[in-house]
Design an enzyme around this catalytic site. Structure first.
Site, mmCIF file in Angstrom:
data_model
loop_
_atom_site.group_PDB
_atom_site.id
_atom_site.type_symbol
_atom_site.label_atom_id
_atom_site.label_comp_id
_atom_site.label_asym_id
_atom_site.label_seq_id
_atom_site.Cartn_x
_atom_site.Cartn_y
_atom_site.Cartn_z
ATOM 1 N N ILE A 51 0.852 -1.194 0.000
ATOM 2 C CA ILE A 51 0.000 0.000 0.000
ATOM 3 C C ILE A 51 0.888 1.243 0.000
ATOM 4 O O ILE A 51 1.838 1.340 0.783
ATOM 5 C CB ILE A 51 -1.009 0.009 1.172
ATOM 6 N N THR A 70 2.343 7.178 1.622
ATOM 7 C CA THR A 70 3.337 8.212 1.943
ATOM 8 C C THR A 70 4.057 8.737 0.702
ATOM 9 O O THR A 70 4.396 7.974 -0.197
ATOM 10 C CB THR A 70 4.365 7.638 2.940
ATOM 11 N N GLU A 115 -4.707 -1.799 10.935
ATOM 12 C CA GLU A 115 -3.274 -1.634 10.674
ATOM 13 C C GLU A 115 -2.528 -1.299 11.968
ATOM 14 O O GLU A 115 -1.455 -1.836 12.249
ATOM 15 C CB GLU A 115 -3.038 -0.527 9.634
ATOM 16 N N LEU A 127 22.074 -5.199 28.632
ATOM 17 C CA LEU A 127 22.326 -6.406 29.433
ATOM 18 C C LEU A 127 23.339 -7.325 28.742
ATOM 19 O O LEU A 127 24.049 -8.088 29.390
ATOM 20 C CB LEU A 127 20.988 -7.130 29.590
ATOM 21 N N ASN A 164 3.869 8.018 16.632
ATOM 22 C CA ASN A 164 3.292 8.038 17.981
ATOM 23 C C ASN A 164 2.741 9.414 18.340
ATOM 24 O O ASN A 164 1.793 9.522 19.124
ATOM 25 C CB ASN A 164 4.348 7.578 18.989
ATOM 26 N N GLU A 165 3.321 10.466 17.738
ATOM 27 C CA GLU A 165 2.788 11.813 17.996
ATOM 28 C C GLU A 165 1.371 11.918 17.420
ATOM 29 O O GLU A 165 0.473 12.497 18.046
ATOM 30 C CB GLU A 165 3.698 12.886 17.370
#
Ligand SMILES: Cc1cc2nc3c(=O)[nH]c(=O)nc-3n(C[C@H](O)[C@H](O)[C@H](O)COP(=O)(O)OP(=O)(O)OC[C@H]3O[C@@H](n4cnc5c(N)ncnc54)[C@H](O)[C@@H]3O)c2cc1C
Length: 391
Positions: A134, A137, A254, A349, A378-379
């Site tokens: 798809i 963008t 999605e 670690l 995430n914004e």
């Protein structure tokens, strides 16, 4: 497509109920992955290319689009089978964009395609003969989807498509790409967006560049160019000008898929970290016996458990057909950030070995970095949540 097994625990709480059939499916997928994929995967990763034949193998075994109705080549099962596929692929440590194809792109063809389009494309999607991508963008439009410039103009029985798309997962290998483009000049930009399916080989459809990335080297991320690309008009999905609405509708799944992917990666990395903490010794003791490290592992175990509880509940609610945009946005940002914390802590670690390519955590650390960026940053997730709060 909202069929599946879930159990209601009241209005607000639900859980997935697994049956013997689910377990058999999981076992046969696990066997398939360890026989046909795992032995070759590191080589494919180095070559940055997964052979197309392997998709057909996934298809033959019923691991592509299992939710599609049988008449289109699927098994007619619920979304929880997609969850099982993502879990097992992560546990086997193989990264092929199966869920992007099965659970993100093909649903557009199924939901908005007419009968002729479905018969033309869906059986190939289920068999692995037709790989999908798809393309939303563009170089100058990512988060702000309504600002896309790729445009399709009608000419007789064709659309003439012009524009450029970037970051298209599976774009290099795809046989069919769903393209978000403008088809009109209505005053509100999002009323101009349509979805058009473009087949590989269409004159003017150019896979111009395989993009070099930090991680996820087997996902064939591409830049695509459409240069006077002549697409038959009957490749329009649904109605003209409804593309933005279709995208918004499908973004719930999605983003849920993205949250599941992040969760599975966190679980995988945690298991590696725990094992390493128990076996690697420093100052004569396993490093996991130092309280700092054991507390870090305890914190990670807690956060992963919280994430799994939340994500599984959302899967159950999604299967039931509930509108979950805000909650899925919460899951997408929180789980992907948690996963990146786990990646950084598990790498730490491992000491210097964590920085070495031969250690899985090194690859996972690179692979999960994008989780906070793709499928809506995430914004943007936090903006959606803030809006739902009336802000
Ligand atoms: C590996 C990978 C795979 C991808 N796969 C696909 C794919 O298959 N198909 C596809 O179409 N796209 C795909 N993408 C693109 C991805 O969805 C976009 O990168 C993403 O939506 C962000 O767009 P952008 O990169 O243009 O960033 P921009 O939109 O330019 O954002 C830049 C920064 O500004 C922030 N920002 C923007 N607007 C706001 C706002 N209103 N409030 C606060 N902050 C804001 C963003 O959060 C980000 O931090 C992929 C990307 C990657 C890296």
């Amino acid at each position: 497509m909202f069929s599946g097994n879930f159990k209601s625990l009241g209005e607000s709480a639900m859980t997935i109920v697994y049956t013997r059939e689910h377990e058999m499916f999981r076992q046969s997928l696990r066997k398939f992955l360890h026989k046909e994929v795992v032995p070759h995967f590191r080589k494919w990763e180095k070559e940055r290319q997964v052979p197309k034949e392997i998709w057909k193998s996934f298809g033959r075994h019923g691991f592509l689009c299992p939710w599609l109705p049988e008449e289109y080549g699927g098994s007619g099962v619920g979304f929880e089978y997609s969850l099982i596929i993502m879990e097992e692929m992560s546990r086997a440590d193989v990264d092929i964009p199966i869920s992007l194809h099965s659970d993100v792109v093909v649903p557009y063809l199924f939901s908005y395609g007419d009968e002729e389009q479905k018969r033309r494309w869906l059986p190939g999607c289920a068999s692995g003969d037709l790989l999908t991508a798809i393309a939303m963008t563009e170089p100058d439009a990512g988060s702000d989807l309504a600002a896309i410039q790729t445009a399709a103009v009608e000419e007789g029985d064709y659309y003439i498509l012009n524009g450029q798309k970037v970051f298209v997962t599976n774009g290099w290998d795809c046989d069919l790409v769903v393209v978000a483009c403008k088809t009109g000049n209505r005053p509100k930009p999002h009323h101009n967006i349509s979805l058009i399916a473009v087949e590989d080989g269409t004159p003017g459809f150019i896979k111009s560049k395989k993009m070099e990335k930090m991680g996820r080297h087997t996902e064939g991320t591409a830049e695509l160019v459409f240069e006077d690309c002549r697409v038959p008009r009957n490749h329009l999905l649904g109605q003209e000008g409804k593309g933005f609405y279709y995208l918004m509708e499908k973004l719930q799944q999605e983003r849920l898929v993205a949250a599941i992917g992040s969760l599975c990666a966190a679980e995988k990395m945690f298991a590696e970290g725990l094992e390493y903490a128990k076996t690697r010794k420093a100052f004569g003791k396993p490093i996991g016996s130092f309280q700092y490290n054991s507390f870090k592992l305890a914190e990670m175990a807690t956060e992963i458990e919280i994430a799994r509880t939340f994500v599984e509940r959302l899967v159950a609610e999604h299967i039931q057909g509930r509108e979950l945009v805000t909650k899925v946005s919460m899951a997408k940002w929180w789980v992907s950030e948690m996963t990146n914390r786990v990646a950084a802590q598990v790498l730490q670690l491992h000491g210097g070995y964590g920085y070495m390519e031969e250690y899985p955590i090194c690859r996972h650390y690179q692979n999960v970095r994008v989780d906070t960026i793709f499928a809506g940053t995430n914004e943007i997730m936090k903006s959606i949540i803030a809006k739902s709060l009336g802000l």
